[in-house]
Write a protein that holds these residues in place. Structure first.
Motif, PDB file in Angstrom:
ATOM      1  N   GLU A 142       0.810  -1.214   0.000  1.00 44.56           N
ATOM      2  CA  GLU A 142       0.000   0.000   0.000  1.00 44.56           C
ATOM      3  C   GLU A 142       0.848   1.271   0.000  1.00 44.56           C
ATOM      4  O   GLU A 142       0.437   2.307  -0.517  1.00 44.56           O
ATOM      5  CB  GLU A 142      -0.946   0.012   1.216  1.00 44.56           C
ATOM      6  CG  GLU A 142      -1.993   1.102   1.151  1.00 44.56           C
ATOM      7  CD  GLU A 142      -3.000   1.018   2.288  1.00 44.56           C
ATOM      8  OE1 GLU A 142      -3.875   1.907   2.370  1.00 44.56           O
ATOM      9  OE2 GLU A 142      -2.898   0.073   3.102  1.00 44.56           O
ATOM     10  N   GLU A 143       2.058   1.200   0.564  1.00 46.66           N
ATOM     11  CA  GLU A 143       2.908   2.390   0.661  1.00 46.66           C
ATOM     12  C   GLU A 143       3.805   2.596  -0.565  1.00 46.66           C
ATOM     13  O   GLU A 143       4.622   3.518  -0.590  1.00 46.66           O
ATOM     14  CB  GLU A 143       3.791   2.280   1.916  1.00 46.66           C
ATOM     15  CG  GLU A 143       3.024   2.145   3.219  1.00 46.66           C
ATOM     16  CD  GLU A 143       2.199   3.384   3.557  1.00 46.66           C
ATOM     17  OE1 GLU A 143       2.567   4.487   3.102  1.00 46.66           O
ATOM     18  OE2 GLU A 143       1.195   3.240   4.276  1.00 46.66           O
ATOM     19  N   ARG A 144       3.664   1.754  -1.574  1.00 50.64           N
ATOM     20  CA  ARG A 144       4.506   1.867  -2.772  1.00 50.64           C
ATOM     21  C   ARG A 144       4.251   3.190  -3.494  1.00 50.64           C
ATOM     22  O   ARG A 144       3.144   3.723  -3.482  1.00 50.64           O
ATOM     23  CB  ARG A 144       4.219   0.724  -3.746  1.00 50.64           C
ATOM     24  CG  ARG A 144       2.874   0.871  -4.452  1.00 50.64           C
ATOM     25  CD  ARG A 144       2.458  -0.335  -5.249  1.00 50.64           C
ATOM     26  NE  ARG A 144       1.180  -0.086  -5.930  1.00 50.64           N
ATOM     27  CZ  ARG A 144      -0.010  -0.136  -5.347  1.00 50.64           C
ATOM     28  NH1 ARG A 144      -0.109  -0.440  -4.051  1.00 50.64           N
ATOM     29  NH2 ARG A 144      -1.108   0.109  -6.041  1.00 50.64           N
ATOM     30  N   ASP A 145       5.290   3.703  -4.149  1.00 48.95           N
ATOM     31  CA  ASP A 145       5.078   4.787  -5.105  1.00 48.95           C
ATOM     32  C   ASP A 145       4.357   4.227  -6.319  1.00 48.95           C
ATOM     33  O   ASP A 145       4.527   3.052  -6.671  1.00 48.95           O
ATOM     34  CB  ASP A 145       6.414   5.399  -5.539  1.00 48.95           C
ATOM     35  CG  ASP A 145       7.054   6.250  -4.443  1.00 48.95           C
ATOM     36  OD1 ASP A 145       6.349   6.618  -3.473  1.00 48.95           O
ATOM     37  OD2 ASP A 145       8.260   6.546  -4.563  1.00 48.95           O
ATOM     38  N   ARG A 146       3.554   5.070  -6.946  1.00 54.94           N
ATOM     39  CA  ARG A 146       2.788   4.648  -8.118  1.00 54.94           C
ATOM     40  C   ARG A 146       3.390   5.233  -9.398  1.00 54.94           C
ATOM     41  O   ARG A 146       3.737   6.410  -9.423  1.00 54.94           O
ATOM     42  CB  ARG A 146       1.344   5.133  -8.026  1.00 54.94           C
ATOM     43  CG  ARG A 146       0.365   4.238  -7.264  1.00 54.94           C
ATOM     44  CD  ARG A 146       0.576   4.227  -5.788  1.00 54.94           C
ATOM     45  NE  ARG A 146      -0.593   3.670  -5.086  1.00 54.94           N
ATOM     46  CZ  ARG A 146      -0.572   3.230  -3.841  1.00 54.94           C
ATOM     47  NH1 ARG A 146       0.556   3.266  -3.149  1.00 54.94           N
ATOM     48  NH2 ARG A 146      -1.660   2.764  -3.280  1.00 54.94           N
ATOM     49  N   GLY A 152      -6.103  11.113  -8.986  1.00 51.31           N
ATOM     50  CA  GLY A 152      -6.901  10.369  -8.007  1.00 51.31           C
ATOM     51  C   GLY A 152      -6.050   9.657  -6.987  1.00 51.31           C
ATOM     52  O   GLY A 152      -6.328   9.688  -5.780  1.00 51.31           O
ATOM     53  N   HIS A 153      -4.977   9.022  -7.448  1.00 51.54           N
ATOM     54  CA  HIS A 153      -4.061   8.333  -6.531  1.00 51.54           C
ATOM     55  C   HIS A 153      -3.375   9.331  -5.596  1.00 51.54           C
ATOM     56  O   HIS A 153      -3.241   9.083  -4.383  1.00 51.54           O
ATOM     57  CB  HIS A 153      -3.005   7.567  -7.325  1.00 51.54           C
ATOM     58  CG  HIS A 153      -3.383   6.159  -7.641  1.00 51.54           C
ATOM     59  ND1 HIS A 153      -3.476   5.172  -6.687  1.00 51.54           N
ATOM     60  CD2 HIS A 153      -3.690   5.563  -8.825  1.00 51.54           C
ATOM     61  CE1 HIS A 153      -3.811   4.028  -7.251  1.00 51.54           C
ATOM     62  NE2 HIS A 153      -3.959   4.236  -8.549  1.00 51.54           N
ATOM     63  N   ALA A 154      -2.912  10.442  -6.154  1.00 51.33           N
ATOM     64  CA  ALA A 154      -2.200  11.431  -5.341  1.00 51.33           C
ATOM     65  C   ALA A 154      -3.124  12.054  -4.297  1.00 51.33           C
ATOM     66  O   ALA A 154      -2.725  12.267  -3.139  1.00 51.33           O
ATOM     67  CB  ALA A 154      -1.604  12.509  -6.236  1.00 51.33           C
ATOM     68  N   TYR A 155      -4.356  12.346  -4.699  1.00 52.37           N
ATOM     69  CA  TYR A 155      -5.309  12.946  -3.756  1.00 52.37           C
ATOM     70  C   TYR A 155      -5.714  11.942  -2.683  1.00 52.37           C
ATOM     71  O   TYR A 155      -5.863  12.293  -1.505  1.00 52.37           O
ATOM     72  CB  TYR A 155      -6.528  13.453  -4.511  1.00 52.37           C
ATOM     73  CG  TYR A 155      -7.466  14.286  -3.669  1.00 52.37           C
ATOM     74  CD1 TYR A 155      -6.996  15.302  -2.838  1.00 52.37           C
ATOM     75  CD2 TYR A 155      -8.850  14.071  -3.711  1.00 52.37           C
ATOM     76  CE1 TYR A 155      -7.848  16.071  -2.067  1.00 52.37           C
ATOM     77  CE2 TYR A 155      -9.719  14.842  -2.954  1.00 52.37           C
ATOM     78  CZ  TYR A 155      -9.214  15.835  -2.131  1.00 52.37           C
ATOM     79  OH  TYR A 155     -10.073  16.594  -1.374  1.00 52.37           O
ATOM     80  N   ALA A 156      -5.848  10.660  -3.075  1.00 48.47           N
ATOM     81  CA  ALA A 156      -6.155   9.617  -2.092  1.00 48.47           C
ATOM     82  C   ALA A 156      -5.060   9.520  -1.049  1.00 48.47           C
ATOM     83  O   ALA A 156      -5.336   9.326   0.150  1.00 48.47           O
ATOM     84  CB  ALA A 156      -6.338   8.276  -2.800  1.00 48.47           C
ATOM     85  N   ALA A 157      -3.814   9.659  -1.473  1.00 48.19           N
ATOM     86  CA  ALA A 157      -2.698   9.631  -0.517  1.00 48.19           C
ATOM     87  C   ALA A 157      -2.840  10.765   0.497  1.00 48.19           C
ATOM     88  O   ALA A 157      -2.602  10.579   1.700  1.00 48.19           O
ATOM     89  CB  ALA A 157      -1.371   9.745  -1.249  1.00 48.19           C
ATOM     90  N   LYS A 158      -3.219  11.952   0.022  1.00 44.24           N
ATOM     91  CA  LYS A 158      -3.418  13.086   0.924  1.00 44.24           C
ATOM     92  C   LYS A 158      -4.549  12.809   1.909  1.00 44.24           C
ATOM     93  O   LYS A 158      -4.415  13.044   3.120  1.00 44.24           O
ATOM     94  CB  LYS A 158      -3.748  14.339   0.113  1.00 44.24           C
ATOM     95  CG  LYS A 158      -2.625  14.850  -0.771  1.00 44.24           C
ATOM     96  CD  LYS A 158      -1.516  15.480   0.051  1.00 44.24           C
ATOM     97  CE  LYS A 158      -0.491  16.149  -0.835  1.00 44.24           C
ATOM     98  NZ  LYS A 158       0.629  16.732  -0.059  1.00 44.24           N
TER      99      LYS A 158
END
Length: 275
Positions: free
Chosen positions: A60-64, A129-135
């Motif tokens: 889950e903590e991987r960079d995308r 979407g991925h970046a905002y989900a991380a936030k």
């Protein structure tokens, strides 16, 4: 960050050799597009830029990494094989009816593929979407997305750029493969991208321009964390590595013929069969 440029340069040549072999043997794959982006992918995956675990690709903590320009799929597969996420055996039946690996990538986290791509103009929104989900979830992963410059003619990208600024996504890096070509010819003769750096800066990005075939420069740029969204314009040559393919028309999606394969083997220093 120290990068073994000589070693990765040799890897880039070896992957170009493999891509040529697969393209020739199967008649499939976007060889010229793969060649423009191979150093970008090596800088991301093989120089310590991205955080990932080949033994746990769904971590889950991987960079995308999002490959929006899906016609560079063969280059992505080659790099994923290089780091051990997929097997070289997949290239023996590349893109045939029984293969999981088509010309354009299909979502498969176990293989390190974050998104199905090929239809252009979608990857940036997906990456946002991925970046905002991380936030929202207070996660520390970073998101990288590779776009083509021809792809920037898709209006969806410019709507997405507005959202990057609005959401202050400092955990997002956009890379533009600036090879100046698309399927119909020169980008600047079709829909010009005049002052691309200024355009991206106006959307709130910190913008860095680099030689997209220089792994050390790419690694330095990709490693920057500046507290704001980052855009890297990677100046590349479509077909880089084979003289008669470089920056030429009519190579978008075309494989090498018998005579072209013989010429390519000489230019790429292919002395024996590979794969």
């Amino acid at each position: 960050m120290l990068v073994d440029v000589q070693s990765l340069g040799k890897t880039a040549l070896m992957l170009r050799q493999k891509i040529a072999k697969v393209s020739y043997a199967t008649g499939r794959g976007f060889l010229s597009t793969a060649y423009s982006s191979i150093e970008i992918l090596l800088a991301l995956y093989c120089s310590g830029v991205m955080k990932y675990d080949v033994n746990n690709p769904e971590w889950e903590e991987r960079d995308r990494f999002i490959l929006s320009k899906g016609h560079s799929g063969l280059a992505l597969y080659m790099v994923l094989a290089e780091i051990g996420l997929i097997s070289d055996e997949v290239f023996e039946g590349f893109s045939d009816s029984n293969s999981m690996y088509g010309v354009h990538p299909v979502y498969d986290l176990k293989s390190g593929i974050e998104m199905s791509s090929g239809s252009l103009g979608h990857g940036l929104s997906f990456a946002i979407g991925h970046a905002y989900a991380a936030k929202l979830n207070k996660k520390d992963y970073h998101v990288y997305v590779l776009l083509g410059d021809g792809e920037l003619q898709e209006g969806s990208n410019w709507e997405a750029f507005l959202l990057v600024n609005a959401l202050k996504l400092d955990n997002l890096t956009v890379i533009v493969d600036r090879n100046n070509r698309q399927i119909s010819g020169k980008v600047e003769k079709i829909v010009p991208l005049d002052s691309l750096k200024l355009k991206l800066e106006s959307f709130g990005f910190e913008v860095i321009e680099v030689d997209g075939h220089n792994i050390a420069c790419l690694t330095e740029a990709l490693s920057k964390k500046l507290g704001k969204p980052l855009a890297i314009i990677a100046h590349t040559v479509k077909g880089k590595g084979i003289s008669f393919v470089e920056d030429e028309d009519n190579w978008h999606g075309r494989a090498l013929s018998d005579s072209e394969w013989e010429r390519a083997k000489i230019e790429l220093n292919i002395e024996k069969e590979i794969l």
